[in-house]
Design an enzyme around this catalytic site. Structure first.
Site, short mmCIF file in Angstrom:
data_model
loop_
_atom_site.label_atom_id
_atom_site.label_comp_id
_atom_site.label_asym_id
_atom_site.label_seq_id
_atom_site.Cartn_x
_atom_site.Cartn_y
_atom_site.Cartn_z
CE1 TYR A 46 -8.64 -2.16 5.96
CE2 TYR A 46 -8.67 -1.30 3.72
CZ TYR A 46 -8.44 -2.33 4.59
OH TYR A 46 -8.01 -3.55 4.11
CB SER A 71 -7.60 -2.27 9.49
OG SER A 71 -7.87 -3.63 9.68
CG HIS A 99 -1.98 -1.02 1.22
ND1 HIS A 99 -3.03 -1.00 0.32
CD2 HIS A 99 -2.19 -2.11 2.00
CE1 HIS A 99 -3.83 -2.03 0.56
NE2 HIS A 99 -3.34 -2.72 1.57
CG HIS A 137 -2.26 -6.42 11.23
ND1 HIS A 137 -1.33 -6.90 10.32
CD2 HIS A 137 -2.73 -5.26 10.70
CE1 HIS A 137 -1.26 -6.06 9.30
NE2 HIS A 137 -2.09 -5.06 9.50
#
Length: 343
Positions: A292, A172, A22, A201
């Site tokens: 996000y 996220s 990304h 994460h």
């Protein structure tokens, strides 16, 4: 709590070659993939995740076209990995079981099946087939900040029931703080089997990626996601070399060469960044608004095109509770803001 970092070994899952996509609009060359994968493997990480930033089959108009196919990236990594587990990510609806089977044929032995935090039920088929293939499987509950701890734990329970070996708290949006991470993992403990592993994460949008990962380990998360120089969406993930250094200072067993990770971050990764991966006013806005992290580059493009402040778009996306997969709505939000300004 099923894991204790004071006595057990952490499982270090690198995401530089997946979430890191990304940060450079999915433009890794295959030679860069080889170089990065070899450096990570040599430094002792347990697993290396490789795919388009949005998982297998993510290359598209909506998410962004990759410089190469997933298969070319995976083959490049597989060529040089000798010790780490080659891993990938699959979002049901973006990737299919056919992509999963092809990834397995190319040497992928672990998969994270990712859904929005309220949609674990769509992962049942993919987790089941991954188990049938003999793969290590994790359930990946994205945007974990958007529902409370008990509701998230019920979704984790579904993923466990489908056969996931591990279930993640997946921040996220980089919007969780240490209390939020702690609460969610304790809720997992109340419903999951002791043998089901927990993972974290973290994103670094509020500069809490490393702190959240440390707290997660203390609360029983054995699998820790991180990336070299934080290479990832938004302000990036927990920087791998920083987390390992912090874990080292605590005397935790992580199995990695911290100096080699520092070198890889500085010498290989930072020169690849066309936009610095850091906490700045735009990436901070992601964590502040609970958006996000992958929306960043899309929102920056829309802001430039329509003469807006990127933060305006991100804050509005947060108000509308947009989630991963709604990248196409970013332009709609920008146009709404332009119309409101003209009214």
């Amino acid at each position: 709590m099923t894991f204790n970092p004071e006595t057990g070994k952490l499982y270090i899952q690198d995401v530089t070659l997946r979430v890191g996509m990304h940060a450079i609009l999915h433009m890794y060359g295959t030679e860069s993939v080889r170089t990065i994968a070899k450096a990570l493997d040599d430094a002792g990480v347990d697993a290396i995740e490789v795919s388009h930033g949005d998982g297998l089959n993510g290359t598209s108009f909506n998410y962004g076209f990759g410089a190469h196919t997933d298969w070319e990236w995976i083959e490049a990594a597989a060529d040089v990995i000798k010790n780490a587990v080659l891993t990938t990510l699959l979002v049901p609806g973006i990737g299919t079981v056919e992509e999963l089977r092809r990834a397995y044929a190319l040497g992928v032995r672990s998969v994270r099946v990712a859904t929005h935090c309220t949609e674990a039920d769509v992962a049942k088929q993919h987790i089941g087939i991954a188990r049938d293939l003999g793969m290590d499987v994790s359930g990946f509950l994205m945007m974990s900040h958007m529902i409370d701890a008990e509701a998230l734990a019920q979704q984790a329970l579904l993923m466990e029931s489908y056969g996931a070996h591990c279930v993640y708290v997946t921040d996220s949006g980089g919007a969780l703080d240490m209390d939020g991470v702690r609460d969610r993992l304790r809720a997992y403990d109340r419903v999951l089997k002791p043998e089901t592993q927990r993972g974290i994460h973290a994103h670094h949008n509020l500069s809490l990626g490393v702190a959240n990962s440390i707290v997660a380990a203390q609360e029983g998360a054995v699998r820790i996601d991180a990336s070299l120089a934080g290479m990832g969406a938004g302000a990036g993930n927990a920087p791998l070399e920083v987390f390992v250094a912090a874990a080292d200072r605590k005397g935790w067993n992580h199995g990695c060469d911290v100096m080699a990770l520092m070198d890889a971050a500085e010498d290989i990764i930072r020169p690849l960044q066309d936009r610095p991966v850091r906490v700045d006013r735009e990436t901070l806005s992601l964590g502040y608004a609970g958006v996000y992290s992958s929306f960043l580059r899309h929102a920056e493009k829309a802001a430039e095109q329509y003469g807006l402040d990127t933060r305006e778009i991100l804050i509005e996306l947060g108000k509308r509770r947009m989630v991963g997969g709604q990248e196409d709505m970013i332009v709609d939000v920008a146009l709404d803001l332009v119309s409101a300004r003209a009214a």
